[in-house]
Design a protein around this motif. Sequence first.
Motif, PDB file in Angstrom:
ATOM      1  N   PHE A   1     -51.561 -18.844 -27.115  1.00  0.00           N
ATOM      2  CA  PHE A   1     -51.403 -18.691 -25.646  1.00  0.00           C
ATOM      3  C   PHE A   1     -50.156 -19.879 -25.689  1.00  0.00           C
ATOM      4  N   VAL A   2     -48.898 -19.436 -25.245  1.00  0.00           N
ATOM      5  CA  VAL A   2     -47.730 -20.326 -25.141  1.00  0.00           C
ATOM      6  C   VAL A   2     -47.455 -20.600 -23.739  1.00  0.00           C
ATOM      7  N   ILE A   3     -47.428 -21.760 -23.395  1.00  0.00           N
ATOM      8  CA  ILE A   3     -46.615 -22.499 -22.346  1.00  0.00           C
ATOM      9  C   ILE A   3     -45.365 -23.294 -22.587  1.00  0.00           C
ATOM     10  N   GLU A   4     -44.186 -22.649 -22.283  1.00  0.00           N
ATOM     11  CA  GLU A   4     -43.002 -23.138 -22.692  1.00  0.00           C
ATOM     12  C   GLU A   4     -42.318 -23.721 -21.417  1.00  0.00           C
ATOM     13  N   LYS A   5     -42.036 -25.206 -21.480  1.00  0.00           N
ATOM     14  CA  LYS A   5     -41.362 -25.621 -20.132  1.00  0.00           C
ATOM     15  C   LYS A   5     -39.722 -24.966 -20.205  1.00  0.00           C
ATOM     16  N   ALA A   6     -39.114 -25.394 -19.038  1.00  0.00           N
ATOM     17  CA  ALA A   6     -37.686 -25.105 -18.760  1.00  0.00           C
ATOM     18  C   ALA A   6     -36.856 -25.783 -19.883  1.00  0.00           C
ATOM     19  N   ASN A   7     -37.384 -27.008 -20.549  1.00  0.00           N
ATOM     20  CA  ASN A   7     -36.296 -27.581 -21.290  1.00  0.00           C
ATOM     21  C   ASN A   7     -36.872 -27.117 -22.848  1.00  0.00           C
TER      22      ASN A   7
ATOM     23  N   SER B   1     -56.979 -28.687 -22.691  1.00  0.00           N
ATOM     24  CA  SER B   1     -56.079 -29.450 -21.659  1.00  0.00           C
ATOM     25  C   SER B   1     -55.209 -30.164 -22.046  1.00  0.00           C
ATOM     26  N   SER B   2     -54.089 -30.652 -21.279  1.00  0.00           N
ATOM     27  CA  SER B   2     -52.970 -31.422 -21.583  1.00  0.00           C
ATOM     28  C   SER B   2     -53.005 -32.412 -20.366  1.00  0.00           C
ATOM     29  N   THR B   3     -51.795 -33.075 -20.368  1.00  0.00           N
ATOM     30  CA  THR B   3     -51.615 -34.113 -19.290  1.00  0.00           C
ATOM     31  C   THR B   3     -50.738 -32.976 -18.062  1.00  0.00           C
ATOM     32  N   ASP B   4     -50.700 -31.806 -18.464  1.00  0.00           N
ATOM     33  CA  ASP B   4     -49.797 -31.086 -17.508  1.00  0.00           C
ATOM     34  C   ASP B   4     -50.668 -29.540 -17.029  1.00  0.00           C
ATOM     35  N   PHE B   5     -51.634 -29.601 -18.126  1.00  0.00           N
ATOM     36  CA  PHE B   5     -52.340 -28.261 -17.588  1.00  0.00           C
ATOM     37  C   PHE B   5     -53.707 -28.070 -18.066  1.00  0.00           C
ATOM     38  N   GLU B   6     -54.545 -27.256 -17.288  1.00  0.00           N
ATOM     39  CA  GLU B   6     -55.720 -27.086 -17.943  1.00  0.00           C
ATOM     40  C   GLU B   6     -56.048 -25.445 -18.109  1.00  0.00           C
ATOM     41  N   LEU B   7     -56.562 -25.031 -19.311  1.00  0.00           N
ATOM     42  CA  LEU B   7     -56.450 -23.873 -19.691  1.00  0.00           C
ATOM     43  C   LEU B   7     -57.990 -23.356 -19.952  1.00  0.00           C
TER      44      LEU B   7
ATOM     45  N   ILE C   1     -54.647 -23.789 -14.751  1.00  0.00           N
ATOM     46  CA  ILE C   1     -54.513 -24.798 -13.937  1.00  0.00           C
ATOM     47  C   ILE C   1     -53.144 -25.866 -14.099  1.00  0.00           C
ATOM     48  N   SER C   2     -52.234 -25.941 -13.250  1.00  0.00           N
ATOM     49  CA  SER C   2     -51.393 -26.810 -13.188  1.00  0.00           C
ATOM     50  C   SER C   2     -51.637 -28.143 -12.804  1.00  0.00           C
ATOM     51  N   ARG C   3     -51.514 -29.128 -13.613  1.00  0.00           N
ATOM     52  CA  ARG C   3     -51.733 -30.450 -13.102  1.00  0.00           C
ATOM     53  C   ARG C   3     -50.668 -31.186 -12.217  1.00  0.00           C
ATOM     54  N   ASN C   4     -49.542 -30.649 -12.674  1.00  0.00           N
ATOM     55  CA  ASN C   4     -48.436 -31.338 -12.044  1.00  0.00           C
ATOM     56  C   ASN C   4     -47.357 -30.339 -11.488  1.00  0.00           C
ATOM     57  N   ASN C   5     -46.361 -30.845 -10.807  1.00  0.00           N
ATOM     58  CA  ASN C   5     -45.394 -29.960 -10.506  1.00  0.00           C
ATOM     59  C   ASN C   5     -44.306 -29.406 -11.820  1.00  0.00           C
TER      60      ASN C   5
ATOM     61  N   GLN D   1     -48.468 -28.459  -8.529  1.00  0.00           N
ATOM     62  CA  GLN D   1     -49.895 -29.102  -8.944  1.00  0.00           C
ATOM     63  C   GLN D   1     -51.065 -28.137  -8.024  1.00  0.00           C
ATOM     64  N   GLY D   2     -52.172 -27.856  -8.890  1.00  0.00           N
ATOM     65  CA  GLY D   2     -53.338 -27.252  -8.405  1.00  0.00           C
ATOM     66  C   GLY D   2     -53.071 -25.648  -8.287  1.00  0.00           C
ATOM     67  N   ASP D   3     -51.722 -25.083  -8.673  1.00  0.00           N
ATOM     68  CA  ASP D   3     -51.505 -23.925  -8.823  1.00  0.00           C
ATOM     69  C   ASP D   3     -52.552 -23.276 -10.051  1.00  0.00           C
ATOM     70  N   THR D   4     -53.032 -21.969  -9.775  1.00  0.00           N
ATOM     71  CA  THR D   4     -53.942 -21.263 -10.789  1.00  0.00           C
ATOM     72  C   THR D   4     -53.294 -19.710 -10.843  1.00  0.00           C
TER      73      THR D   4
END
Length: 873
Positions: free
Chosen positions: A272-278, A306-312, A331-335, A450-453
Amino acid sequence: MKRYFFLIAIVAMIAACSDNKIRYISTADAYNEYGKALRNKLFYVFPELREQPLKWYDSIPRNRLDKIVRPGYFFMKASPGEVFIYQIGVWALNSEVKDLQVGFSDLSGKSGQISSSKMYCYSLGGVDFKGNSFVKHINLSKGRIQNLWIGIDLDSTIAGTYRGTVTVTGSGEKQTIPLLLKVDGKRVMDHGYDFGAGLSRLNWLNSTVGEDENVTRGFTPVQQEGNRISILGRSFEIGSTGLPSAILSYFGPSNQSLTDQGEPVISRPFRFVIEKANGEIINLIPGQIEYSGKTAKQINWKVVSSSTDFELEVKGKMEFDGFVDYSLRLISRNNEEIRDIRLEVPMVREKAAYIMGLGHEGGLREGDWKWKWDLTKDQDMVWLGAVNGGLRLKLKAENYLRPLVNVYYKYGPLKMPPSWGNEGKGGVDITDRGSEVMLSAWSGQRSVRQGDTLNYNFELLLTPFRTINKDVHFGDRYYHGGGTVSGVKVDSALKAGANIINIHHAEDIYPFINYPYLDANTTAIRELADKAHNAGIRLKLYYTTREFTKNLPEFWAFNSMNGEIVYPGPGNECKTAINPDGPKEWYVKNLRENYIPAWYNEIKDGKFKGETDLSVISTPDSRLNNFYVAGLDWMVQNLGIDGVYIDDSALDRYTLMRARKIIDKYRPEGRIDMHSWNHFNVDAGFASCLNIYMDMLPYFDLLWIGEGRDYNRAPDHWLIEVSGIPFGLTGQMLEGGGNPWRGMVYGITNRAGYIGLSPTSTWKFWDDHKIKDKTLIGYWEYNCPVRTTNPAVVASVFRGDGESIIPVANWSDSTQVASVRVSWPLLGLDPSNTDVLIPGIPGFQTEMNQVALDNIQVPGKKGFVIVLRKKNQ
């Protein structure tokens, strides 16, 4: 005493009244006439007997308005032992009435007490099709009437007169109806379910029959060893993230046996891959795997990464039949600005040889495949596999509702999953990567706060589901059709050599669709079942959901459930392929709104000859599933049927599991077969029917997927969408009777009594040559000992001891010449000591002795069955 007998006479008179004898008045006229008496009420409640269902939201029986000025006890008469049914109408007067609720007092009398715990309002909730309690909230619009159906369980009640009350509340107002219940007469058995007209079967809406934690017959309990879960013929290893890290299949090449050495289905773990815009890939650190709820039937697990940015949060559940359900909550922990969130499924190349779904008809996978979400199409799942190992992936989210099937898809289409679909930006890529095939389900660019699920849920099915049952494959001979007069079918089936009869709806003893237990017909069905059994034949009935007849006793109760049972379609404006000019007059006058007109036909024979059956589409995953299973339970015990024939259906795997358990319990040799029309067209959303119903395949014995099929399609299409073999099943042909020569390559025929060449002579050939004792080695197998030199001519082989059978079929329109090359040692035969012949099979082929395998002329669209037999055997 005189008053009692007077009331009894009134009840009898009302029960005998037809619709034409009950005087109805519109709610508008009623308010004009009775408005002064009602001016201090938000709503008006009035009771009604079960014999006179309240049908319309805008009309009221005039006699019930008399209670406004002459209130008193509502008198009812019931029998001991039954689930007694009555109704309460609620009429909203000058404004909306919110959150209708019903309360009961105990009913008391000299004979004892009936506890309020024995009373239920079916309209306000109950038990869903998975056994969970639920509550419905009803808000009633101004001027409308809501019908509330109520049951009283009198199973332990003795004769006597009982008094109490029922109270309706809404919008803070309360109204109470005094009740007088006379329980008298002979005790009825089985809660009154034997008498459909009494409406006790409404209690089936809350039935939990068939619900338990046991596995169905033929499967094995779930076994766990560490993070490895084993079921029949498959193993599934859970990785540190909670996603699959290894899947093995232990099925033999054509699913006739299990092997000791498993073959991998995936080449490495899911990602399960989360790839940022950069371009940065988020590194999620997984926690511990937590297991729970382990039974013979299933096991559950959970992992939070979890990471600093997301919880799965990953929750998984695997069941004994190969069904795996995943819920992924991100769940996003940041924007964050996201380039893509995707699931990567790397499959072993050999286990992705075939494909079905996401716009691809079943057959060979050739090259890459790309797909994007389009809700005009019933596409949210794909199967990739080989015959003896594969994987179906279904994408969904928290808003998933089972769509309508067949030509009704557009009235109940898929909902775009907010996660995977991403407003149409998401899709699926299937890409060749050397030794593996990568399936990537991606959702594309998005912004998260932040807080989006987001819920990236999905289902897996591990195929095949079981080994092929040769007793079913070669021993079940169906008689299906043969007209609408059922009495002649046992003799016709015997003449044809069939041992199972399917009785369709629209026949003399079964006139109305999906209600085989109509009071007027149950005796005739029981007698036919007995006649069939005496002849050594099993009897099955057409019985499914998707639509149901207006002629069932519970119809008006179902229609009053605010879309729970009757699917809330366009109503009088609805035009379908079955009703292209719009609904028939009866629908327009009686239903008026929130329905979809479905199947209709005129009854040609029997007690209801000349009447027209009309039906409506049902809501998937409703309590109608409970009603269905309870009805099946009643039929196998009371009518002696040996199973059911399921047509395109709104049923789900869980309900079919319950149905299977019932049949296996009472009819160990019982059968469930399934028929489906070809859904790959614009009206049905270009869906693959075996994908739609794949999660139910573990509970079927046989498939009949031939309607709308083109039997000139290539062999790989036959294999995947017609034969049933890749799923551990067998199939039969339908459209035009199919093609018997091509069918023999897979060991399938059509059905007697239906369309095309009768399979009787083929069945006799099977028996004469003991085909059930032979092993099918299909042309799709790497080590098939029979090959042809002409690609238009296809051959499989049924290998036996001292005798093998080679079906050869021409897939072209013209005569083809081919050599049939045999690896004799693999068949245990010596060519110098083997007779090669084509036996005579009436209607199929003419006898030929000493056939030359190196030069066979095969007529267009036809073929031969060649027998290799050791001499002097």
